[in-house]
Design a protein around this motif. Structure first.
Motif, PDB file in Angstrom:
ATOM      1  N   GLN A 133      14.104   8.571 -36.434  1.00 64.44           N
ATOM      2  CA  GLN A 133      12.808   8.429 -37.096  1.00 64.44           C
ATOM      3  C   GLN A 133      11.917   9.653 -36.821  1.00 64.44           C
ATOM      4  N   THR A 134      12.506  10.809 -37.101  1.00 68.70           N
ATOM      5  CA  THR A 134      11.784  12.067 -36.916  1.00 68.70           C
ATOM      6  C   THR A 134      11.998  12.971 -38.112  1.00 68.70           C
ATOM      7  N   ALA A 135      11.118  13.948 -38.236  1.00 67.05           N
ATOM      8  CA  ALA A 135      11.272  15.046 -39.194  1.00 67.05           C
ATOM      9  C   ALA A 135      11.028  16.342 -38.441  1.00 67.05           C
ATOM     10  N   THR A 136      11.866  17.330 -38.698  1.00 68.87           N
ATOM     11  CA  THR A 136      11.687  18.654 -38.106  1.00 68.87           C
ATOM     12  C   THR A 136      11.222  19.592 -39.205  1.00 68.87           C
ATOM     13  N   ILE A 137      10.104  20.262 -38.976  1.00 71.53           N
ATOM     14  CA  ILE A 137       9.475  21.072 -40.025  1.00 71.53           C
ATOM     15  C   ILE A 137       9.171  22.468 -39.493  1.00 71.53           C
ATOM     16  N   GLY A 138       9.382  23.479 -40.340  1.00 65.04           N
ATOM     17  CA  GLY A 138       9.075  24.855 -39.980  1.00 65.04           C
ATOM     18  C   GLY A 138       7.585  25.093 -39.908  1.00 65.04           C
ATOM     19  N   ALA A 139       7.173  25.990 -39.028  1.00 63.66           N
ATOM     20  CA  ALA A 139       5.757  26.229 -38.778  1.00 63.66           C
ATOM     21  C   ALA A 139       5.063  26.970 -39.916  1.00 63.66           C
ATOM     22  N   GLY A 140       5.819  27.475 -40.898  1.00 63.96           N
ATOM     23  CA  GLY A 140       5.214  28.194 -42.003  1.00 63.96           C
ATOM     24  C   GLY A 140       4.936  27.343 -43.225  1.00 63.96           C
ATOM     25  N   LEU A 141       5.225  26.058 -43.158  1.00 60.51           N
ATOM     26  CA  LEU A 141       4.997  25.175 -44.296  1.00 60.51           C
ATOM     27  C   LEU A 141       3.522  24.810 -44.440  1.00 60.51           C
ATOM     28  N   ILE A 142       3.129  24.450 -45.660  1.00 60.18           N
ATOM     29  CA  ILE A 142       1.861  23.767 -45.859  1.00 60.18           C
ATOM     30  C   ILE A 142       2.165  22.294 -46.051  1.00 60.18           C
ATOM     31  N   TYR A 143       1.194  21.448 -45.761  1.00 62.11           N
ATOM     32  CA  TYR A 143       1.446  20.009 -45.770  1.00 62.11           C
ATOM     33  C   TYR A 143       1.834  19.478 -47.132  1.00 62.11           C
ATOM     34  N   ASP A 144       1.351  20.084 -48.201  1.00 59.87           N
ATOM     35  CA  ASP A 144       1.745  19.631 -49.532  1.00 59.87           C
ATOM     36  C   ASP A 144       3.267  19.641 -49.677  1.00 59.87           C
ATOM     37  N   GLU A 145       3.904  20.705 -49.166  1.00 61.42           N
ATOM     38  CA  GLU A 145       5.364  20.812 -49.242  1.00 61.42           C
ATOM     39  C   GLU A 145       6.043  19.743 -48.393  1.00 61.42           C
ATOM     40  N   ALA A 216       0.336  21.275 -22.784  1.00 64.55           N
ATOM     41  CA  ALA A 216      -0.541  22.389 -23.157  1.00 64.55           C
ATOM     42  C   ALA A 216      -0.450  22.720 -24.643  1.00 64.55           C
ATOM     43  N   LEU A 217       0.744  22.626 -25.213  1.00 62.16           N
ATOM     44  CA  LEU A 217       0.914  22.924 -26.638  1.00 62.16           C
ATOM     45  C   LEU A 217       0.226  21.885 -27.521  1.00 62.16           C
ATOM     46  N   LYS A 218      -0.005  20.714 -26.992  1.00 61.73           N
ATOM     47  CA  LYS A 218      -0.641  19.640 -27.767  1.00 61.73           C
ATOM     48  C   LYS A 218      -2.158  19.818 -27.720  1.00 61.73           C
ATOM     49  N   GLY A 219      -2.629  20.789 -28.485  1.00 61.26           N
ATOM     50  CA  GLY A 219      -4.047  21.081 -28.568  1.00 61.26           C
ATOM     51  C   GLY A 219      -4.414  22.456 -28.075  1.00 61.26           C
ATOM     52  N   GLY A 220      -3.470  23.165 -27.400  1.00 60.87           N
ATOM     53  CA  GLY A 220      -3.779  24.448 -26.779  1.00 60.87           C
ATOM     54  C   GLY A 220      -3.508  25.664 -27.627  1.00 60.87           C
ATOM     55  N   HIS A 221      -3.131  25.460 -28.884  1.00 60.17           N
ATOM     56  CA  HIS A 221      -2.946  26.546 -29.852  1.00 60.17           C
ATOM     57  C   HIS A 221      -1.910  27.579 -29.402  1.00 60.17           C
ATOM     58  N   ASN A 222      -2.191  28.859 -29.643  1.00 61.97           N
ATOM     59  CA  ASN A 222      -1.161  29.904 -29.546  1.00 61.97           C
ATOM     60  C   ASN A 222      -1.210  30.672 -28.231  1.00 61.97           C
ATOM     61  N   ASN A 223      -1.649  30.029 -27.165  1.00 62.23           N
ATOM     62  CA  ASN A 223      -1.806  30.732 -25.895  1.00 62.23           C
ATOM     63  C   ASN A 223      -0.524  30.841 -25.087  1.00 62.23           C
ATOM     64  N   PHE A 224       0.568  30.243 -25.561  1.00 60.31           N
ATOM     65  CA  PHE A 224       1.778  30.153 -24.749  1.00 60.31           C
ATOM     66  C   PHE A 224       3.008  30.718 -25.449  1.00 60.31           C
ATOM     67  N   GLY A 225       2.813  31.310 -26.609  1.00 56.26           N
ATOM     68  CA  GLY A 225       3.899  31.836 -27.405  1.00 56.26           C
ATOM     69  C   GLY A 225       3.703  31.461 -28.859  1.00 56.26           C
ATOM     70  N   ILE A 226       4.755  31.584 -29.649  1.00 55.53           N
ATOM     71  CA  ILE A 226       4.699  31.281 -31.078  1.00 55.53           C
ATOM     72  C   ILE A 226       5.607  30.095 -31.367  1.00 55.53           C
ATOM     73  N   VAL A 227       5.028  29.010 -31.846  1.00 54.38           N
ATOM     74  CA  VAL A 227       5.805  27.836 -32.230  1.00 54.38           C
ATOM     75  C   VAL A 227       6.426  28.097 -33.594  1.00 54.38           C
ATOM     76  N   THR A 228       7.739  27.882 -33.690  1.00 51.52           N
ATOM     77  CA  THR A 228       8.453  28.145 -34.942  1.00 51.52           C
ATOM     78  C   THR A 228       8.818  26.866 -35.692  1.00 51.52           C
ATOM     79  N   GLN A 229       8.896  25.735 -34.994  1.00 51.22           N
ATOM     80  CA  GLN A 229       9.100  24.473 -35.689  1.00 51.22           C
ATOM     81  C   GLN A 229       8.653  23.316 -34.800  1.00 51.22           C
ATOM     82  N   PHE A 230       8.394  22.184 -35.473  1.00 46.47           N
ATOM     83  CA  PHE A 230       7.933  20.976 -34.813  1.00 46.47           C
ATOM     84  C   PHE A 230       8.872  19.816 -35.170  1.00 46.47           C
ATOM     85  N   THR A 231       9.147  18.968 -34.203  1.00 49.15           N
ATOM     86  CA  THR A 231       9.827  17.711 -34.475  1.00 49.15           C
ATOM     87  C   THR A 231       8.803  16.599 -34.312  1.00 49.15           C
ATOM     88  N   MET A 232       8.603  15.829 -35.399  1.00 46.31           N
ATOM     89  CA  MET A 232       7.515  14.862 -35.476  1.00 46.31           C
ATOM     90  C   MET A 232       8.043  13.455 -35.697  1.00 46.31           C
TER      91      MET A 232
END
Length: 496
Positions: A133-145, A216-232
């Protein structure tokens, strides 16, 4: 399991590529500025990625932002197509750079730069795991897609309530959704981050693999590297009900009464309401957005809104529709291309007098500014989330919000204009208006002195303490562990 690309291997790869480029273009062994870094990146990445330069269409797209005041002309733009190429870019870049997902951040220099613009648009993968019950999405997508793809499988993730928003910055900032009353903030539903660390390591970060970094990544933005995808986490979705309507201010009292009734009495987690005021072109209108996670709301839930006389002729917009159609129903892109800033005020209560003050700020500042800034657009909205919206995750589960023991709801403040000569004036006005509303809330007895501001709305002049509070100490410790070189300080955004 982490996929690791060692820093040493990357340096050897970059040096090898640099040697080949140097033979062709006779440039210094060590890159001396953004232009040299662009050439080094072009020689280091695979064919899945591409570097663009001024006057190229892709370059213009990569640098484009919703607010023109957030766009800059970078030395080059790079579109990485793989996490490995992101690692190569990070290893090569020692000049200012920026990371852009959708480009809706209105704070100057947060996702734009005159150095190297990293546009994540090629990181557009979407996969669904119905068993997990997850979806993995690339960090360059917009939500419409994302929404369009997930609806075909009758599932949905939490995400933006407006069209055209990139997933990257939205998730990393917290993320309020139409489904937040039901399931929590967007960060509450993240299972894993694929993260390129500043040392070139590509790691799958979860609450078990690295609890501190995951937090830290949950709200801490880009201070720790570059996120390339999320599993939600995904959630069942079918047809929903709702829409967006614009009403005249003659309906103000009825809208106020309906909003206050919802704030004080609503308990159905499937429901969501946003009410805003927009002043532009010598008129002020009221925007009402209603949402229900189902084909029809229970009888009586939205009657205060639906029974407004002037609204009846417009309420055909409130209809059964897809989730994507709901998100696209409001004209949130009407001011795209103008200069613009967002800001926010957090409130813990919504009184009749405070609601009056929100309308007053809208009309007062429009009248005050319109002679000097004739094309100004002024917008304020209130977002009455349910009292238990933060209870879907444990107290210390995310860097933002830094506290979940208090109910608060964010206001969105937006000003749009066209001339850069007015940038500082608008900034000063927005700061003054936010102070006015905050002081009014405190005067009414609202305990908002330590209530966090929503970082995805906050104007750049706000101190990070006002957003992250007690989370700051731990965030700095995590940053020191994973980025002791302070490489990510070369990128824009909230810095700790």
């Amino acid at each position: 399991m982490s996929r690791s690309v060692t820093f040493a291997a990357l340096i050897l790869s970059c040096l090898s590529a640099l040697t080949a480029v140097a033979e062709a273009v006779s440039w210094p062994w060590h890159p001396t500025g953004p232009g040299d870094v662009c050439k080094l990146i072009a020689a280091s990445v695979s064919s899945a990625s591409e570097v663009h330069y001024p006057n190229a269409t892709s370059y213009d797209f990569d640098n484009y932002h919703f607010a023109s005041s957030s766009s800059q002309s970078s030395e080059c733009s790079v579109e990485p197509g793989t996490a490995e190429d992101v690692a190569a870019i990070v290893s090569a870049t020692r000049t200012p750079f920026a990371i852009k997902s959708g480009g809706h951040n209105t704070n100057p220099n947060f996702s734009s730069t005159t150095g190297v613009q990293i546009a994540l648009t090629r990181l557009n993968n979407i996969s669904i795991d119905p068993t997990a019950q997850t979806a993995t999405i690339g960090a360059g997508l917009i939500y419409d897609e994302v929404y369009a793809a997930l609806e075909e499988h009758d599932v949905m993730i939490l995400g933006s309530r407006a069209t055209g928003i990139g997933v990257g910055g939205f998730i990393l900032g917290g993320g309020y959704s139409f489904l937040s009353n039901e399931y929590g903030l967007t960060v509450d539903t993240v299972r894993a981050f694929e993260l390129v660390l500043p040392n070139g390591t590509i790691s799958a970060v979860t609450d078990t693999s690295d609890p501190d970094l995951f937090w830290a990544l949950k709200g801490g933005h880009n201070n720790f590297g570059i996120v390339t995808q999320f599993t939600m986490d995904t959630f069942p979705i079918g047809q929903v009900w709702g829409g967006s309507v614009m009403l005249p201010t003659t309906d103000y009292d009825a809208v106020k009464n309906a909003t206050l009734h919802f704030w004080n009495n609503a308990a159905d987690p499937k429901a969501d309401v946003m009410v805003g005021f927009t002043a532009a072109q010598n008129q002020t209108l009221i925007e009402v957005d209603l949402f229900y996670d189902g084909p029809a709301p229970p009888e009586g839930l939205f009657d205060g809104f639906m029974d407004i006389p002037d609204a009846a002729q417009n309420m055909s917009a409130m209809t059964v529709r897809s989730y994507l159609s709901m998100v696209q129903s409001a004209g949130t892109n009407a001011t795209a291309g103008m200069r613009g800033y967002f800001d926010t005020v957090s409130i813990t209560d919504l009184s009749s007098s405070f609601f009056d003050a929100v309308l007053n700020e809208t009309t007062y500042w429009y009248r005050t500014l319109s002679s000097e800034v004739p094309d100004v657009v002024v917008h304020y909205d209130v977002e009455p989330f349910l009292q238990n919206v933060y209870s879907h995750a444990s107290a210390d589960s995310s860097a933002w919000p830094p506290r979940r023991d208090q109910h608060f709801t964010p206001m969105l403040i937006y000003y749009g204009w066209t001339s850069p000569n007015n940038d500082e004036l608008i900034n000063q006005v927005m700061q003054q208006s936010s102070r006015t509303l905050t002081e009014l809330a405190i005067g009414e007895g609202q305990d908002v002195s330590n209530t966090p501001l929503y970082n995805n709305y906050a104007l750049y002049s706000n101190p990070v303490e006002s957003m992250y509070g007690d989370s700051l100490g731990r965030l700095r410790q995590v940053r020191a562990r994973y980025d002791p070189w302070r490489i990510m300080d070369l990128a824009g955004g909230w810095k700790f």
